[in-house]
Design a protein around this motif. Structure first.
Motif, PDB file in Angstrom:
ATOM      1  N   ASP A 123     -13.768 -11.039 -11.619  1.00 46.00           N
ATOM      2  CA  ASP A 123     -15.107 -11.057 -11.033  1.00 46.00           C
ATOM      3  C   ASP A 123     -15.265 -10.062  -9.895  1.00 46.00           C
ATOM      4  O   ASP A 123     -16.313 -10.025  -9.231  1.00 46.00           O
ATOM      5  CB  ASP A 123     -15.456 -12.467 -10.547  1.00 46.00           C
ATOM      6  N   SER A 133     -13.586 -10.002  -7.091  1.00 43.42           N
ATOM      7  CA  SER A 133     -13.081 -10.496  -5.810  1.00 43.42           C
ATOM      8  C   SER A 133     -11.623 -10.093  -5.633  1.00 43.42           C
ATOM      9  O   SER A 133     -10.939  -9.699  -6.588  1.00 43.42           O
ATOM     10  CB  SER A 133     -13.243 -12.008  -5.707  1.00 43.42           C
ATOM     11  N   TRP A 171      -7.714 -10.911  -4.175  1.00 44.29           N
ATOM     12  CA  TRP A 171      -6.687 -11.856  -3.741  1.00 44.29           C
ATOM     13  C   TRP A 171      -5.614 -11.064  -2.994  1.00 44.29           C
ATOM     14  O   TRP A 171      -5.054 -10.107  -3.541  1.00 44.29           O
ATOM     15  CB  TRP A 171      -6.078 -12.588  -4.926  1.00 44.29           C
ATOM     16  N   HIS A 200      -8.502 -15.072  -0.201  1.00 48.64           N
ATOM     17  CA  HIS A 200      -9.474 -14.736  -1.237  1.00 48.64           C
ATOM     18  C   HIS A 200     -10.708 -14.104  -0.579  1.00 48.64           C
ATOM     19  O   HIS A 200     -11.399 -14.755   0.206  1.00 48.64           O
ATOM     20  CB  HIS A 200      -9.869 -15.995  -2.013  1.00 48.64           C
ATOM     21  N   PHE A 201     -10.960 -12.848  -0.919  1.00 49.11           N
ATOM     22  CA  PHE A 201     -12.072 -12.097  -0.342  1.00 49.11           C
ATOM     23  C   PHE A 201     -13.078 -11.713  -1.421  1.00 49.11           C
ATOM     24  O   PHE A 201     -12.726 -11.548  -2.603  1.00 49.11           O
ATOM     25  CB  PHE A 201     -11.573 -10.806   0.319  1.00 49.11           C
ATOM     26  N   SER A 202     -14.306 -11.520  -1.008  1.00 45.81           N
ATOM     27  CA  SER A 202     -15.299 -10.937  -1.908  1.00 45.81           C
ATOM     28  C   SER A 202     -14.955  -9.465  -2.125  1.00 45.81           C
ATOM     29  O   SER A 202     -14.098  -8.899  -1.435  1.00 45.81           O
ATOM     30  CB  SER A 202     -16.696 -11.065  -1.299  1.00 45.81           C
ATOM     31  N   ALA A 203     -15.653  -8.835  -3.063  1.00 46.70           N
ATOM     32  CA  ALA A 203     -15.378  -7.430  -3.362  1.00 46.70           C
ATOM     33  C   ALA A 203     -15.600  -6.532  -2.154  1.00 46.70           C
ATOM     34  O   ALA A 203     -14.993  -5.453  -2.048  1.00 46.70           O
ATOM     35  CB  ALA A 203     -16.243  -6.964  -4.534  1.00 46.70           C
ATOM     36  N   ARG A 233     -15.334  -9.933   2.475  1.00 48.71           N
ATOM     37  CA  ARG A 233     -15.676 -11.156   3.202  1.00 48.71           C
ATOM     38  C   ARG A 233     -14.760 -12.289   2.734  1.00 48.71           C
ATOM     39  O   ARG A 233     -14.657 -12.551   1.544  1.00 48.71           O
ATOM     40  CB  ARG A 233     -17.132 -11.525   2.948  1.00 48.71           C
ATOM     41  N   LEU A 277     -13.692 -15.623   1.494  1.00 45.57           N
ATOM     42  CA  LEU A 277     -14.491 -16.604   0.769  1.00 45.57           C
ATOM     43  C   LEU A 277     -14.031 -18.043   0.987  1.00 45.57           C
ATOM     44  O   LEU A 277     -14.828 -18.976   0.901  1.00 45.57           O
ATOM     45  CB  LEU A 277     -14.455 -16.299  -0.730  1.00 45.57           C
TER      46      LEU A 277
END
Length: 741
Positions: free
Chosen positions: A155, A157, A159, A170-173, A176, A178
């Motif tokens: 998706d 994102s 890791w 775990h970050f957004s693309a 940020r 998450l």
């Protein structure tokens, strides 16, 4: 010797001989490469702030690589300047690099630094204080996390693996955070009978630090973390059970010299007339015997150290001889004050000897336990070196009392025998009980076997199959006795008592007797702690002692990647968890959808002093691992890329690995790299932390230059980042989802 054995095991596990890959592309990024951002490098190693050394943010070093958009690559910046203390102004980022390989002598390699993704926590997912706590964006720094490997999820994102926790992030693309950092569970795969935590049994209390069988010894044992305390039980003249190791409380030779004592009776002239000789288990013993004294008389005595030459006399004369009732009262007192439910592990001493005097110690014990209301089977084990009294307890005494407690058959060395056998001229020895048939018969009346530790680990330090066979019979295994003093340790432990305990735990024992329960509790804690934690874990910044850490400093997730189908995250620790064999690293599998952890396997280093640098997939069951020593320049020897199979294991249980590239022996027939000599290229940087499969024949490798580190290409030369395109001698079995899409 241990390191040599580990290296030999790892070398024997190689499925193919070492061979050199070929350099088919080369590029270099100068060490002094910077990106926009605040000034940095102001913190010294001790965390003290001074003037900034750099006017902006260094781009390097790099600790992970993945494919980016439009032919670019994403490289993860390391945590900064080498430690948590000096990296508070280094911002954690992923940089987009455009790489052009030099593929011919006349060509030119290029590295273009594009934009970056700033890792940040504006939604306050991190539950502890971070450096930029008060700022709106809460940009993350190298003092917050030591980020290493990373992976891009289907998706989009991100890791990211962290070494301080260790955590998965775990970050957004766009960077940020998450979710809250995902802590690493302790998944040691205990080999105990039912997978339960091993117990620590305070042998005669904390008898290595206080006179044995005193309330003080028991108290110190409990404070040190003992799960059970062991009172050996003998009987007074007036029929009271007291805690002493033997009925003889002071053994005296013919000349009047005290040979061994646990009480100061030999110094008391009022009891001189009690000196006598008795036959105990067929052996003449001269001394003072508990059964010749009333409890009131024994209470006038004071305990002394049984091994004064080894353990001193500091506490002699301070403590009374306790009764079983007083021991139980102590345990109840601890429970009332702390809520902690410590158990007792009484031994009925010399039941045949006491039976000849008309005393049934087993009956006295059950009567006392019932009277004190201490009959919880989870908190009592009853043990004996004899067999008949245990069988009597099982079939007669306990059923009549309405009590069911676990019994443990003690097993001494092979040249000794249960005295109830010897008393009936039965010539069998304890070894009979250690056979498969003997263990099966033993299991008809006992729940466990308290074996002399040499049945578990022989006198050469080799683990036997005793625990496995005892478990097959359904028996718990509680060996004895583990002591800290060098005189009780085999040479191979190099005076390290914890090494002996760890070996026993790896063998699968369900607990052990120790004179030093604080040491035992510390070792067991390494296995039973709910999480894997390094000393930099933020929990220790909140007042908890970092001595509880069970992983070396910054020893967390160095290698992080996703399976080709994008469903499983694999995370490989850089250092060995306390209790695991030196040089074995845990490879974790994490299911992001189900949020479940499993242990995918253990990676065996060539040498326990080595470290891993990165992890990347080839197919669903094969992964590449970078392994390196901690040396640079001319001293560097091991910089390698291995192919690891999740489905194949070596005899020691580690994952089978095959050497695919020796980075200290890379063929460079075209002379693409400026450092190549005689057609051989060497990659002698301390940390090499980036590997990526480009296609079945080619991998990309890059170093982490530890900016502004030196030493790879010269003692005073700043390390650059070098990018290598390596053609492998043997193609990889690459599947869809691996390589540039």
């Amino acid at each position: 010797m241990r390191h040599a054995l580990i290296g030999l095991t790892a070398l024997l596990s190689l499925a193919a001989p070492a061979s050199a890959a070929t350099l088919v592309g080369y590029a270099e990024l100068p060490a002094d490469t910077f990106a926009a951002g605040p000034a940095s490098g102001a913190y010294a190693g001790a965390g003290l702030r001074g003037p900034a050394r750099f006017s902006s943010q260094p781009v390097q070093g790099f600790s992970g690589v993945q494919f980016g958009k439009d032919g670019s690559y994403l490289f993860l910046s390391d945590n900064g300047y080498g430690s948590k203390a000096n990296s508070a102004d280094y911002l954690l980022r992923l940089y987009r690099l455009n790489l052009t390989a030099k593929t011919a002598p006349a060509g030119q390699g290029k590295v273009g630094v594009g934009d970056f993704i700033q890792l940040r926590d504006p939604d306050r997912k991190v539950p502890w204080l971070i450096v930029n706590e008060a700022s709106p964006e809460r940009l993350l720094t190298g003092a917050d996390f030591d980020v290493e490997g990373f992976a891009v999820a289907p998706d989009g994102s991100l890791w990211v693996g962290d070494e301080f926790g260790p955590y998965l992030l775990h970050f957004s693309a766009d960077g940020r955070l998450l979710d809250a950092p995902v802590a690493t569970p302790n998944l040691p795969g205990l080999l105990t009978l039912r997978g339960q935590a091993p117990i620590v049994i305070g042998h005669r209390g904390s008898s290595g630090t206080r006179p044995e069988h005193t309330l003080e010894a028991y108290r110190v044992a409990i404070e040190g973390g003992a799960d059970f305390i062991e009172p050996d039980l003998v009987v007074t003249k007036d029929g009271v059970l007291i805690a002493r190791h033997e009925p003889v409380i002071a053994a005296v030779d013919a000349a009047g010299k005290v040979l061994e004592a646990t009480a100061d009776v030999a110094t008391r002239p009022e009891f001189a007339g009690r000196l006598t000789t008795k036959k105990v288990d067929g052996v003449d013993v001269r001394g003072y015997f508990a059964e010749d004294f009333t409890l009131a008389e024994l209470k006038t005595l004071r305990a002394v150290e049984r091994l004064p030459a080894l353990r001193g006399k500091t506490y002699d004369g301070q403590f009374q001889i306790p009764t079983l009732t007083e021991v139980i009262a102590l345990v109840k007192e601890v429970e009332a004050k702390t809520g902690r439910k410590v158990g007792i592990y009484p031994e009925t001493k010399h039941p045949t000897y006491f039976a000849a005097q008309g005393v049934n110690t087993s009956q006295l014990l059950i009567d006392a336990l019932k009277k004190e209301g201490f009959t919880d089977p989870a908190r009592v084990f009853i043990q004996s070196f004899e067999t008949a009294n245990l069988k009597d307890l099982k079939t007669n005494i306990m059923p009549k009392a309405g009590v069911t407690l676990p019994l443990v058959q003690l097993v001494s060395s092979a040249d000794e025998a249960p005295y109830d056998w010897a008393a009936k001229s039965d010539t069998r020895k304890y070894g009979v009980l250690t056979t498969d048939a003997g263990l099966k018969e033993l299991a008809t009346y006992a729940s466990g076997v308290g074996a002399y530790k040499r049945w578990i680990i022989d006198d050469k330090g080799v683990t036997t199959d005793f625990v496995t066979r005892a478990h097959a019979a359904g028996l718990l295994v509680h060996p004895w006795t583990f002591r800290n003093e060098a005189t009780y340790l085999l040479p191979g432990y190099a005076n390290d008592p914890e090494a002996e305990m760890r070996q026993a735990l790896r063998a699968g024992v369900d607990g052990f007797f120790t004179d030093f329960p604080a040491t035992g509790a510390r070792v067991v804690g390494g296995y039973t702690a709910p999480e894997v934690r390094s000393p930099q874990n933020p929990a220790y910044a909140l007042g908890t002692s970092s001595a509880a850490a069970n992983l070396g400093g910054s020893g967390g997730f160095e290698g992080v990647t996703l399976s080709p189908d994008g469903k499983t995250l694999y995370a490989l620790l850089e250092k060995t968890v306390t209790g695991d064999l030196p040089g074995q690293l845990r490879l974790h599998a994490y299911d992001p959808a189900g949020k479940q952890w499993t242990l995918a396997g253990r990676y065996g280093l060539d040498d326990a002093a080595n470290a891993i640098g990165d992890l990347t997939p080839v197919n669903a069951t094969q992964y590449l691992v970078l392994e390196r020593d901690n040396l640079s320049g001319a001293a560097a020897k091991t910089k390698r890329v291995y192919l690891v199979s999740l489905n194949e294991k070596n005899a020691d249980g580690t994952l089978k690995k095959t050497l695919v590239a020796d980075l200290m022996n890379v063929k460079d027939p075209q002379g693409l790299a400026p450092s190549t000599q005689g057609g051989v290229f060497k990659f002698p940087y301390v940390t090499i932390e980036n590997v990526l499969v480009l296609d079945a024949n080619t991998i990309l490798v890059a170093n982490d230059n530890n900016y502004p580190g030196t030493g790879g290409r010269g003692a005073d030369v700043k390390d650059a980042n070098e990018f290598l395109w390596l053609k492998l001698d043997t193609p990889l079995n690459v599947v869809a989802g691996v390589g540039r899409k």
